[in-house]
Write a protein that holds these residues in place. Sequence first.
Motif, PDB file in Angstrom:
ATOM      1  N   VAL A  69     -28.482 -28.172 -20.410  1.00 38.79           N
ATOM      2  CA  VAL A  69     -27.737 -29.338 -20.907  1.00 38.79           C
ATOM      3  C   VAL A  69     -28.144 -30.597 -20.132  1.00 38.79           C
ATOM      4  N   THR A  70     -28.048 -31.734 -20.816  1.00 40.65           N
ATOM      5  CA  THR A  70     -28.356 -33.013 -20.174  1.00 40.65           C
ATOM      6  C   THR A  70     -27.255 -33.318 -19.168  1.00 40.65           C
ATOM      7  N   ALA A  71     -27.608 -33.492 -17.899  1.00 38.21           N
ATOM      8  CA  ALA A  71     -26.620 -33.897 -16.889  1.00 38.21           C
ATOM      9  C   ALA A  71     -26.638 -35.409 -16.726  1.00 38.21           C
ATOM     10  N   SER A  72     -27.829 -36.005 -16.800  1.00 32.90           N
ATOM     11  CA  SER A  72     -27.916 -37.462 -16.675  1.00 32.90           C
ATOM     12  C   SER A  72     -29.233 -37.953 -17.276  1.00 32.90           C
ATOM     13  N   MET A  73     -29.207 -39.217 -17.661  1.00 35.01           N
ATOM     14  CA  MET A  73     -30.444 -39.872 -18.115  1.00 35.01           C
ATOM     15  C   MET A  73     -30.494 -41.186 -17.361  1.00 35.01           C
ATOM     16  N   THR A  97     -37.966 -29.405  -9.824  1.00 35.70           N
ATOM     17  CA  THR A  97     -36.849 -28.473 -10.009  1.00 35.70           C
ATOM     18  C   THR A  97     -36.042 -28.369  -8.732  1.00 35.70           C
ATOM     19  N   GLY A  98     -34.735 -28.231  -8.894  1.00 34.88           N
ATOM     20  CA  GLY A  98     -33.850 -27.923  -7.777  1.00 34.88           C
ATOM     21  C   GLY A  98     -33.436 -26.469  -7.893  1.00 34.88           C
ATOM     22  N   ARG A  99     -32.185 -26.156  -7.518  1.00 38.79           N
ATOM     23  CA  ARG A  99     -31.721 -24.761  -7.635  1.00 38.79           C
ATOM     24  C   ARG A  99     -31.385 -24.433  -9.086  1.00 38.79           C
ATOM     25  N   THR A 100     -30.584 -25.336  -9.697  1.00 38.81           N
ATOM     26  CA  THR A 100     -30.195 -25.087 -11.094  1.00 38.81           C
ATOM     27  C   THR A 100     -30.549 -26.270 -11.994  1.00 38.81           C
ATOM     28  N   SER A 101     -31.100 -27.322 -11.421  1.00 34.57           N
ATOM     29  CA  SER A 101     -31.397 -28.513 -12.231  1.00 34.57           C
ATOM     30  C   SER A 101     -32.890 -28.792 -12.255  1.00 34.57           C
ATOM     31  N   MET A 102     -33.278 -29.584 -13.253  1.00 34.81           N
ATOM     32  CA  MET A 102     -34.692 -29.962 -13.430  1.00 34.81           C
ATOM     33  C   MET A 102     -34.727 -31.440 -13.756  1.00 34.81           C
ATOM     34  N   LEU A 127     -34.720 -37.704 -17.015  1.00 37.79           N
ATOM     35  CA  LEU A 127     -33.465 -37.019 -17.329  1.00 37.79           C
ATOM     36  C   LEU A 127     -33.302 -35.841 -16.381  1.00 37.79           C
ATOM     37  N   VAL A 128     -32.048 -35.558 -16.023  1.00 37.68           N
ATOM     38  CA  VAL A 128     -31.769 -34.334 -15.271  1.00 37.68           C
ATOM     39  C   VAL A 128     -31.073 -33.371 -16.216  1.00 37.68           C
ATOM     40  N   PHE A 129     -31.621 -32.169 -16.317  1.00 37.91           N
ATOM     41  CA  PHE A 129     -31.005 -31.097 -17.100  1.00 37.91           C
ATOM     42  C   PHE A 129     -30.529 -30.013 -16.146  1.00 37.91           C
ATOM     43  N   LYS A 137     -22.004 -22.273 -17.224  1.00 39.93           N
ATOM     44  CA  LYS A 137     -22.096 -22.430 -15.753  1.00 39.93           C
ATOM     45  C   LYS A 137     -23.568 -22.556 -15.344  1.00 39.93           C
ATOM     46  N   PRO A 138     -23.869 -23.424 -14.345  1.00 35.97           N
ATOM     47  CA  PRO A 138     -25.260 -23.591 -13.927  1.00 35.97           C
ATOM     48  C   PRO A 138     -25.888 -22.261 -13.507  1.00 35.97           C
ATOM     49  N   ARG A 139     -27.150 -22.071 -13.879  1.00 34.63           N
ATOM     50  CA  ARG A 139     -27.896 -20.866 -13.481  1.00 34.63           C
ATOM     51  C   ARG A 139     -29.208 -21.300 -12.823  1.00 34.63           C
ATOM     52  N   ARG A 161     -36.214 -39.966  -6.349  1.00 35.09           N
ATOM     53  CA  ARG A 161     -35.092 -40.298  -7.257  1.00 35.09           C
ATOM     54  C   ARG A 161     -33.899 -39.380  -6.994  1.00 35.09           C
ATOM     55  N   ARG A 162     -34.173 -38.090  -6.758  1.00 31.72           N
ATOM     56  CA  ARG A 162     -33.098 -37.131  -6.487  1.00 31.72           C
ATOM     57  C   ARG A 162     -32.320 -37.565  -5.228  1.00 31.72           C
ATOM     58  N   THR A 163     -33.047 -37.926  -4.173  1.00 26.91           N
ATOM     59  CA  THR A 163     -32.394 -38.362  -2.930  1.00 26.91           C
ATOM     60  C   THR A 163     -31.508 -39.571  -3.203  1.00 26.91           C
ATOM     61  N   ARG A 168     -26.301 -42.195  -3.867  1.00 25.02           N
ATOM     62  CA  ARG A 168     -25.453 -43.131  -4.623  1.00 25.02           C
ATOM     63  C   ARG A 168     -24.125 -42.478  -4.993  1.00 25.02           C
ATOM     64  N   ARG A 169     -24.211 -41.212  -5.480  1.00 21.79           N
ATOM     65  CA  ARG A 169     -22.977 -40.507  -5.854  1.00 21.79           C
ATOM     66  C   ARG A 169     -22.070 -40.346  -4.650  1.00 21.79           C
ATOM     67  N   ARG A 170     -22.669 -39.987  -3.489  1.00 20.71           N
ATOM     68  CA  ARG A 170     -21.876 -39.779  -2.267  1.00 20.71           C
ATOM     69  C   ARG A 170     -21.235 -41.094  -1.830  1.00 20.71           C
TER      70      ARG A 170
HETATM   71  C1  LIG Z   1     -28.948 -30.959 -24.711  1.00 21.22           C
HETATM   72  C2  LIG Z   1     -27.624 -31.634 -24.908  1.00 21.22           C
HETATM   73  O1  LIG Z   1     -27.495 -32.501 -25.706  1.00 21.22           O
HETATM   74  S1  LIG Z   1     -26.306 -31.105 -23.929  1.00 21.22           S
HETATM   75  C3  LIG Z   1     -24.967 -32.198 -24.294  1.00 21.22           C
HETATM   76  C4  LIG Z   1     -24.738 -33.218 -23.249  1.00 21.22           C
HETATM   77  N1  LIG Z   1     -24.518 -32.631 -21.925  1.00 21.22           N
HETATM   78  C5  LIG Z   1     -23.409 -31.933 -21.603  1.00 21.22           C
HETATM   79  O2  LIG Z   1     -22.531 -31.669 -22.410  1.00 21.22           O
HETATM   80  C6  LIG Z   1     -23.301 -31.469 -20.179  1.00 21.22           C
HETATM   81  C7  LIG Z   1     -21.877 -31.605 -19.661  1.00 21.22           C
HETATM   82  N2  LIG Z   1     -21.842 -31.361 -18.201  1.00 21.22           N
HETATM   83  C8  LIG Z   1     -21.749 -30.125 -17.703  1.00 21.22           C
HETATM   84  O3  LIG Z   1     -21.650 -29.129 -18.418  1.00 21.22           O
HETATM   85  C9  LIG Z   1     -21.729 -29.986 -16.189  1.00 21.22           C
HETATM   86  O4  LIG Z   1     -21.334 -31.220 -15.609  1.00 21.22           O
HETATM   87  C10 LIG Z   1     -23.121 -29.575 -15.610  1.00 21.22           C
HETATM   88  C11 LIG Z   1     -23.513 -28.180 -16.124  1.00 21.22           C
HETATM   89  C12 LIG Z   1     -24.226 -30.586 -15.980  1.00 21.22           C
HETATM   90  C13 LIG Z   1     -23.055 -29.542 -14.072  1.00 21.22           C
HETATM   91  O5  LIG Z   1     -22.026 -28.651 -13.732  1.00 21.22           O
HETATM   92  P1  LIG Z   1     -21.325 -28.679 -12.283  1.00 21.22           P
HETATM   93  O6  LIG Z   1     -20.187 -27.743 -12.342  1.00 21.22           O
HETATM   94  O7  LIG Z   1     -21.120 -30.080 -11.838  1.00 21.22           O
HETATM   95  O8  LIG Z   1     -22.406 -27.954 -11.411  1.00 21.22           O
HETATM   96  P2  LIG Z   1     -23.174 -28.421 -10.095  1.00 21.22           P
HETATM   97  O9  LIG Z   1     -22.463 -29.475  -9.313  1.00 21.22           O
HETATM   98  O10 LIG Z   1     -23.530 -27.143  -9.378  1.00 21.22           O
HETATM   99  O11 LIG Z   1     -24.510 -29.082 -10.675  1.00 21.22           O
HETATM  100  C14 LIG Z   1     -25.546 -28.266 -11.187  1.00 21.22           C
HETATM  101  C15 LIG Z   1     -26.869 -28.951 -10.927  1.00 21.22           C
HETATM  102  O12 LIG Z   1     -26.910 -30.160 -11.718  1.00 21.22           O
HETATM  103  C16 LIG Z   1     -27.092 -31.289 -10.867  1.00 21.22           C
HETATM  104  N3  LIG Z   1     -26.261 -32.363 -11.420  1.00 21.22           N
HETATM  105  C17 LIG Z   1     -24.975 -32.279 -11.824  1.00 21.22           C
HETATM  106  N4  LIG Z   1     -24.550 -33.471 -12.283  1.00 21.22           N
HETATM  107  C18 LIG Z   1     -25.592 -34.320 -12.158  1.00 21.22           C
HETATM  108  C19 LIG Z   1     -25.791 -35.707 -12.456  1.00 21.22           C
HETATM  109  N5  LIG Z   1     -24.823 -36.471 -12.972  1.00 21.22           N
HETATM  110  N6  LIG Z   1     -26.990 -36.254 -12.210  1.00 21.22           N
HETATM  111  C20 LIG Z   1     -27.990 -35.517 -11.685  1.00 21.22           C
HETATM  112  N7  LIG Z   1     -27.873 -34.195 -11.385  1.00 21.22           N
HETATM  113  C21 LIG Z   1     -26.690 -33.613 -11.616  1.00 21.22           C
HETATM  114  C22 LIG Z   1     -26.625 -30.843  -9.483  1.00 21.22           C
HETATM  115  O13 LIG Z   1     -27.256 -31.607  -8.463  1.00 21.22           O
HETATM  116  C23 LIG Z   1     -27.061 -29.389  -9.479  1.00 21.22           C
HETATM  117  O14 LIG Z   1     -28.459 -29.337  -9.233  1.00 21.22           O
HETATM  118  P3  LIG Z   1     -29.122 -28.257  -8.188  1.00 21.22           P
HETATM  119  O15 LIG Z   1     -28.489 -26.917  -8.410  1.00 21.22           O
HETATM  120  O16 LIG Z   1     -30.569 -28.246  -8.588  1.00 21.22           O
HETATM  121  O17 LIG Z   1     -28.895 -28.804  -6.820  1.00 21.22           O
END
Ligand SMILES: CC(=O)SCCNC(=O)CCNC(=O)[C@H](O)C(C)(C)COP(=O)(O)OP(=O)(O)OC[C@H]1O[C@@H](n2cnc3c(N)ncnc32)[C@H](O)[C@@H]1OP(=O)(O)O
Length: 186
Positions: A69-73, A97-102, A127-129, A137-139, A161-163, A168-170
């Motif tokens: 799923v898209t986490a951010s753009m 790639t990170g642990r669960t994100s790309m 974009l971060v997915f 749940k993240p995998r 960018r990740r750093t 910024r979030r912190r």
């Molecule tokens: C393809 C589509 O159209 S999908 C539709 C649009 N997107 C969605 O609906 C997603 C909605 N959001 C979610 O489901 C959740 O917030 C998730 C899955 C993205 C993250 O879940 P969380 O419970 O916050 O998990 P967590 O904090 O462990 O984050 C998972 C990973 O995503 C990264 N992440 C989470 N939020 C962000 C963000 N805003 N920006 C960048 N990275 C992020 C984390 O750093 C982590 O990466 P890592 O494991 O590589 O260190």
Amino acid sequence: MTDQVTAADSGSTPDIPGKPTSASRTTLSHIMSHNDTNLLGTVHGGVIMKLVDDAAGAVAGRHSGGPAVTASMDEMAFLEPVRVGDLVHVKAQVNWTGRTSMEVGVRVLAERWNESAPPTQVGSAYLVFAAVDADGKPRVVPPVLPETERDKRRYQEAQIRRTHRLARRRAIRELRERRVAEGLED
Ligand SMILES: CC(=O)SCCNC(=O)CCNC(=O)[C@H](O)C(C)(C)COP(=O)(O)OP(=O)(O)OC[C@H]1O[C@@H](n2cnc3c(N)ncnc32)[C@H](O)[C@@H]1OP(=O)(O)O
């Protein structure tokens, strides 16, 4: 940094075999029509953003071997207007790639559908997915293995960018907590 990027560098789980960048690199192509235009008659930015998200989502799904799923753009840049009749190519690859994100990097190119001039870059985005399981749940994802010097440069830039994203979030979270502690209401 050594030539080979290891799982430890990326923060990924080391027991998952890595995948080269080229294994999931994708291009999505689309001819722009009158349905895609804004009031100025050029292609709506939202139409381009949808194509960017689609291409990046395909890459993230391919790399991680399942739903993502898209986490951010961020840093979506529109460099040139796109016109009706343009053939738009959206090129996407996993940069990092990170642990669960790309992080997926996307370049948007446009060419006239009936001319042989080289395509022009009209946009780019990062974009971060997050890869997710059946419960959303993240995998854990396989570490990406950059192959070319360009892939390696993109990997290093994505780490910067990740750093910055994390810092910024912190900083914002800490500011909000401080304001609440001081009894300041929005
Ligand atoms: C393809 C589509 O159209 S999908 C539709 C649009 N997107 C969605 O609906 C997603 C909605 N959001 C979610 O489901 C959740 O917030 C998730 C899955 C993205 C993250 O879940 P969380 O419970 O916050 O998990 P967590 O904090 O462990 O984050 C998972 C990973 O995503 C990264 N992440 C989470 N939020 C962000 C963000 N805003 N920006 C960048 N990275 C992020 C984390 O750093 C982590 O990466 P890592 O494991 O590589 O260190």
